[in-house]
Design an enzyme around this catalytic site. Structure first.
Site, PDB file in Angstrom:
ATOM      1  N   CYS A 196       0.827  -1.184   0.000  1.00 23.60           N
ATOM      2  CA  CYS A 196       0.000   0.000   0.000  1.00 23.60           C
ATOM      3  C   CYS A 196       0.877   1.255   0.000  1.00 23.60           C
ATOM      4  CB  CYS A 196      -0.950   0.098   1.186  1.00 23.60           C
ATOM      5  SG  CYS A 196      -2.158  -1.217   1.244  1.00 23.60           S
ATOM      6  N   ARG A 251       4.521  -0.699  -4.359  1.00 23.08           N
ATOM      7  CA  ARG A 251       4.086  -1.087  -3.011  1.00 23.08           C
ATOM      8  C   ARG A 251       2.763  -1.848  -3.018  1.00 23.08           C
ATOM      9  NH1 ARG A 251       6.726   1.568   1.013  1.00 23.08           N
ATOM     10  NH2 ARG A 251       5.035   1.120   2.455  1.00 23.08           N
ATOM     11  N   TRP A 289      -2.529  -2.852  -1.674  1.00 26.32           N
ATOM     12  CA  TRP A 289      -2.179  -4.281  -1.704  1.00 26.32           C
ATOM     13  C   TRP A 289      -3.130  -4.903  -0.689  1.00 26.32           C
ATOM     14  CZ3 TRP A 289      -0.325  -8.123   1.621  1.00 26.32           C
ATOM     15  CH2 TRP A 289       0.233  -9.245   1.005  1.00 26.32           C
ATOM     16  N   ASN A 305      -2.437   2.441   5.275  1.00 21.92           N
ATOM     17  CA  ASN A 305      -1.514   1.352   4.945  1.00 21.92           C
ATOM     18  C   ASN A 305      -1.258   0.617   6.254  1.00 21.92           C
ATOM     19  OD1 ASN A 305       0.760  -0.166   4.271  1.00 21.92           O
ATOM     20  ND2 ASN A 305       2.136   1.599   4.263  1.00 21.92           N
ATOM     21  N   GLY A 306      -1.509  -0.689   6.285  1.00 22.26           N
ATOM     22  CA  GLY A 306      -1.305  -1.454   7.513  1.00 22.26           C
ATOM     23  C   GLY A 306      -2.518  -2.325   7.797  1.00 22.26           C
ATOM     24  N   GLU A 317      17.604 -18.458  -4.301  1.00 21.57           N
ATOM     25  CA  GLU A 317      17.320 -17.104  -4.796  1.00 21.57           C
ATOM     26  C   GLU A 317      16.864 -17.146  -6.257  1.00 21.57           C
ATOM     27  OE1 GLU A 317      16.677 -14.387  -3.634  1.00 21.57           O
ATOM     28  OE2 GLU A 317      17.076 -12.914  -5.178  1.00 21.57           O
ATOM     29  N   LYS A 330      13.312 -15.878  -7.772  1.00 26.52           N
ATOM     30  CA  LYS A 330      13.155 -14.915  -8.884  1.00 26.52           C
ATOM     31  C   LYS A 330      12.215 -15.494  -9.939  1.00 26.52           C
ATOM     32  CE  LYS A 330      14.329 -12.327  -7.181  1.00 26.52           C
ATOM     33  NZ  LYS A 330      14.701 -11.735  -6.021  1.00 26.52           N
ATOM     34  N   GLU A 344       8.629 -15.525  -8.628  1.00 22.92           N
ATOM     35  CA  GLU A 344       8.049 -14.179  -8.470  1.00 22.92           C
ATOM     36  C   GLU A 344       7.599 -13.575  -9.793  1.00 22.92           C
ATOM     37  OE1 GLU A 344      10.152 -11.942  -4.722  1.00 22.92           O
ATOM     38  OE2 GLU A 344      11.402 -12.270  -6.467  1.00 22.92           O
ATOM     39  N   HIS A 391      17.401 -37.507  -2.634  1.00 24.65           N
ATOM     40  CA  HIS A 391      16.537 -37.773  -1.477  1.00 24.65           C
ATOM     41  C   HIS A 391      15.089 -37.379  -1.748  1.00 24.65           C
ATOM     42  CE1 HIS A 391      20.050 -38.843   0.788  1.00 24.65           C
ATOM     43  NE2 HIS A 391      20.600 -37.662   0.568  1.00 24.65           N
ATOM     44  N   LYS A 393       6.544  -4.883  -2.969  1.00 23.23           N
ATOM     45  CA  LYS A 393       7.974  -4.833  -2.683  1.00 23.23           C
ATOM     46  C   LYS A 393       8.268  -4.751  -1.197  1.00 23.23           C
ATOM     47  CE  LYS A 393      12.320  -3.246  -4.235  1.00 23.23           C
ATOM     48  NZ  LYS A 393      12.739  -4.620  -4.471  1.00 23.23           N
TER      49      LYS A 393
HETATM   50  C1  G6P Z   1       9.014  -9.005  -0.088  1.00 18.33           C
HETATM   51  C2  G6P Z   1       9.548  -8.817  -1.481  1.00 18.33           C
HETATM   52  C3  G6P Z   1      10.865  -9.575  -1.632  1.00 18.33           C
HETATM   53  C4  G6P Z   1      11.846  -9.125  -0.555  1.00 18.33           C
HETATM   54  C5  G6P Z   1      11.249  -9.300   0.842  1.00 18.33           C
HETATM   55  C6  G6P Z   1      12.132  -8.680   1.910  1.00 18.33           C
HETATM   56  O1  G6P Z   1       8.618 -10.302   0.086  1.00 18.33           O
HETATM   57  O2  G6P Z   1       8.624  -9.273  -2.446  1.00 18.33           O
HETATM   58  O3  G6P Z   1      11.432  -9.283  -2.900  1.00 18.33           O
HETATM   59  O4  G6P Z   1      13.019  -9.869  -0.658  1.00 18.33           O
HETATM   60  O5  G6P Z   1       9.999  -8.648   0.903  1.00 18.33           O
HETATM   61  O6  G6P Z   1      12.218  -7.296   1.687  1.00 18.33           O
HETATM   62  P1  G6P Z   1      13.250  -6.370   2.427  1.00 18.33           P
HETATM   63  O7  G6P Z   1      12.870  -4.984   2.027  1.00 18.33           O
HETATM   64  O8  G6P Z   1      13.081  -6.608   3.889  1.00 18.33           O
HETATM   65  O9  G6P Z   1      14.614  -6.750   1.960  1.00 18.33           O
END
Ligand code: G6P
Length: 625
Positions: free
Chosen positions: A2, A27, A74, A100-101, A497, A501, A504, A520, A620
């Site tokens: 948000c 956001r 969001w 927001n929250g 990671e 990616k 996502e 396993h 994000k």
């Molecule tokens: C969200 C984002 C991720 C990010 C994570 C931690 O889940 O979608 O891309 O890695 O938050 O974010 P930060 O700002 O704490 O690194």
């Protein structure tokens, strides 16, 4: 998670609010809305969908007025529908609020309001309950009859906001306007960020400075429990409890130019290509070639305190957690300090046994992630020294930690984190070097590490040249049902990671595993349509990885290998595709090996026609639990 923008000044509020929302779209982008005040009319436009949809509404029927509030959502409580889009109104229809929250006790508050009187709720949101609560407290404080000077109305509204927030359990960044009080916005925060932009005859409120940096670089980063009353040419900060607030006006460290996409089709690609510079910036001024160590003054710890560290806990979420996992290998190898990685969301709620000599690092690009912030607070509450590794300088984690190291990676806008990851790993290497040199690492080992770090920016540039080749590989596998990623040691978290990616931004099923775990269980998934990606540079475990690749090949699974040095030749005949990155010592290799995989995810997503910078359902900065 948000985004909020508020404006009060002399210009038309509509274009400023819309522009701010576009910059905050990372956001959240489920729905959006504005409320702009024009004399005694409240002009509201809101709808489900992206900011572009709201833009269309505002072009069709431009709202007029020089102050207002806006929101990009969001969804937490209630589906992303037109009704649930913010702003929400109180019972009188005069007070508009964006939030927001999460108001955790909104059901109880709603029941109280319903018991008290005629409250009709138009949405399913917790926000609307807060709007009604503030509105009814404001209305109840009105004198029975007679003239009320405007100044009194302002303080009555601020008092109603305070009284309402005292009843709230949960998190909020809010902005609100009232039809009867011209040129006046009230904001408040707890747990969700809110910044005041200080302009000339105009002031702004926003969840993040990027929304307002085009208009002003003077900002006040509000603290939890701050309530701010904003007018065109002044503002007043107090606390929810009614005390005077402390604040300072800071200069935003980046400009509007830094947050432009330039010639890149997506922010994610721009940020991938910025990594030579961002890794250099993470090291800038922090390497001491004389003493063969790192200098990290922000840790704010004496040499004796650093020497006394007996255990390290690294915590974070998502990509930051993966950086932490590499940090565990780095700190144990370079400094010999027992290190553990904790999911921030788990760490904050469980009773992890800790020794008094434990040092905790909260790693977060945004510095606002609710789970990481919760872990930081819990750890500090129990008396452990807790340091932050953040990109966002004025963030809550940066401000609430005992010290830390800034990434200096510049704004990261793409929802999928890229450059912040390589900066986090670089900083963990600096910490490993510093702590290692205070223990067993010799000068020559220190100097070897510095050499490897200094070589990185050029090696990143070389690695980025693989982009076209990787685009070809992405095209070849775009119809795959998913992807498996395997790595060992420093490159096991790179597998995680890379899988994150791909998940996502392509929405394909993907998983990362330590290579040896293949046998396993995961091997049951191997089949001709499902590619396996092995991250297998020229290191001590190369031949072990080779065995695992043979196991996949025997079952006709296609293999993509990311390797280095001369190992590429040994993979011909086993891997279907080989991506060769520059050779580097094992502890810095993850900074290079992740890049082709960021590019692979990116090109796959483009090939599949996904919205790379705004993938579905994600945000994000996740400021709710
Ligand atoms: C969200 C984002 C991720 C990010 C994570 C931690 O889940 O979608 O891309 O890695 O938050 O974010 P930060 O700002 O704490 O690194």
């Amino acid at each position: 998670m948000c985004g909020i923008v508020g404006y009060v000044g002399r210009s038309e509020a509509g274009p400023i609010l819309l522009d701010g929302l576009r910059r905050l779209e990372y956001r959240g982008y489920d729905s959006a809305g504005v409320a702009i005040m024009d004399g005694d009319r409240v002009e509201t436009r809101k709808c489900a969908g992206r900011i572009a949809e709201l833009g269309k509404l505002m072009t069709e029927k431009p709202p007029v007025g020089t102050y207002g509030i806006s929101h990009t959502r969001w969804a937490t409580h209630g589906k992303p529908t037109d009704q649930n889009a913010h702003p929400h109104f109180d019972g009188s229809g005069k007070l508009a609020l964006v939030h927001n929250g999460v108001i955790e006790n909104y059901q109880a508050l709603k029941e109280d309001l319903l018991r008290e009187g005629e409250h009709i709720f138009a949405s399913e949101t917790d926000t609307e309950v807060l709007a009604h609560l503030i509105g009814s407290l404001y209305d109840a404080s009105a004198p029975a009859n007679g003239y009320v000077p405007p100044q009194n109305e302002k303080s009555r509204l601020v008092a109603a906001v305070r009284a309402a927030l005292q009843q709230v359990i949960g998190t909020y960044g809010i902005a609100l306007v009232h039809r009867d009080i011209p040129d006046f916005i009230v904001g408040a925060r707890r747990g969700s960020p809110l910044v005041l932009g200080v302009g000339k005859e105009e002031n702004f409120l926003a969840s993040d400075v990027s929304a307002i940096v085009a208009y002003t670089r003077d900002a006040v980063y509000l603290n939890d429990f701050d309530v701010v009353a904003v007018e065109r040419d002044k503002f007043e900060i107090s606390s929810v409890a009614g005390e005077g607030g402390n604040y300072e006006v800071s200069k935003v460290e980046f400009t509007d130019e830094d947050i432009k996409k330039g010639d890149y089709p997506h922010y994610m690609l721009k940020e991938i290509f910025e990594q030579a510079g961002s890794v250099r910036d993470a090291m800038r001024g922090r390497l001491s070639t004389d003493e063969c160590t790192a200098k990290l003054g922000g840790l704010d710890m004496t040499a004796a305190q650093l020497r006394d560290v007996g255990r390290i806990v690294l915590t974070g979420c998502g990509t930051a957690l993966h950086a932490a996992m590499i940090g565990e290998y780095i700190l144990e190898q370079l400094a010999g300090i027992p290190t553990e990685v904790e999911f921030a969301s788990e760490f904050r709620h469980r009773n992890t046994p800790m020794t008094r000599d434990t040092l905790v690092f909260a790693i977060s690009q945004s510095g606002e992630t609710a789970d990481t912030l919760g872990a930081l607070r819990e750890s500090r509450r129990k008396g452990y020294r807790t340091l932050g590794i953040c990109n966002n300088v004025a963030s809550t984690i940066a401000r609430e930690s005992d010290g830390g190291v800034y990434m200096h990676a510049g704004p990261e806008i793409g929802v999928a984190a890229t450059k912040s990851f390589t900066s986090q790993v670089t900083i963990l290497l600096l910490i490993g070097l510093l702590l290692g040199r205070m223990r067993h690492l010799s000068t020559s080992e220190g100097s070897h590490i510095i050499g490897a770090l200094e070589a990185l920016p050029d090696q990143i540039e070389q690695t980025l040249k693989l982009s076209d080749e990787i685009r070809g590989i992405a095209r070849k596998y775009a119809a795959s049902p998913g992807m498996l990623f395997f790595g060992r040691q420093f490159n096991f978290p790179i597998g995680l990671e890379a899988a994150l990616k791909v998940k996502e931004i392509t929405y394909l099923f993907s998983e990362g595993h330590p290579s040896a775990e293949l046998k396993h269980g995961i091997i049951a998934l191997v089949r001709p349509e499902l590619p396996s990606v092995f991250i297998t540079p020229d290191d001590a475990v190369f031949s072990k990885n080779l065995n695992n690749m043979e196991q996949v090949k025997a079952r006709k699974g296609p293999i993509i290998a990311v390797t280095s040095g001369a190992c590429g030749d040994r993979l011909r005949g086993i891997a279907n595709d080989v991506i060769t990155i520059p050779s580097a010592p094992a502890f810095v290799t993850p900074i290079l090996s992740v890049i082709p995989l960021q590019l692979l995810a990116y090109h796959l997503a483009v090939e599949l026609g996904r919205d790379v910078d705004k993938p579905r359902n994600l945000a994000k900065s996740v400021t709710v639990e």
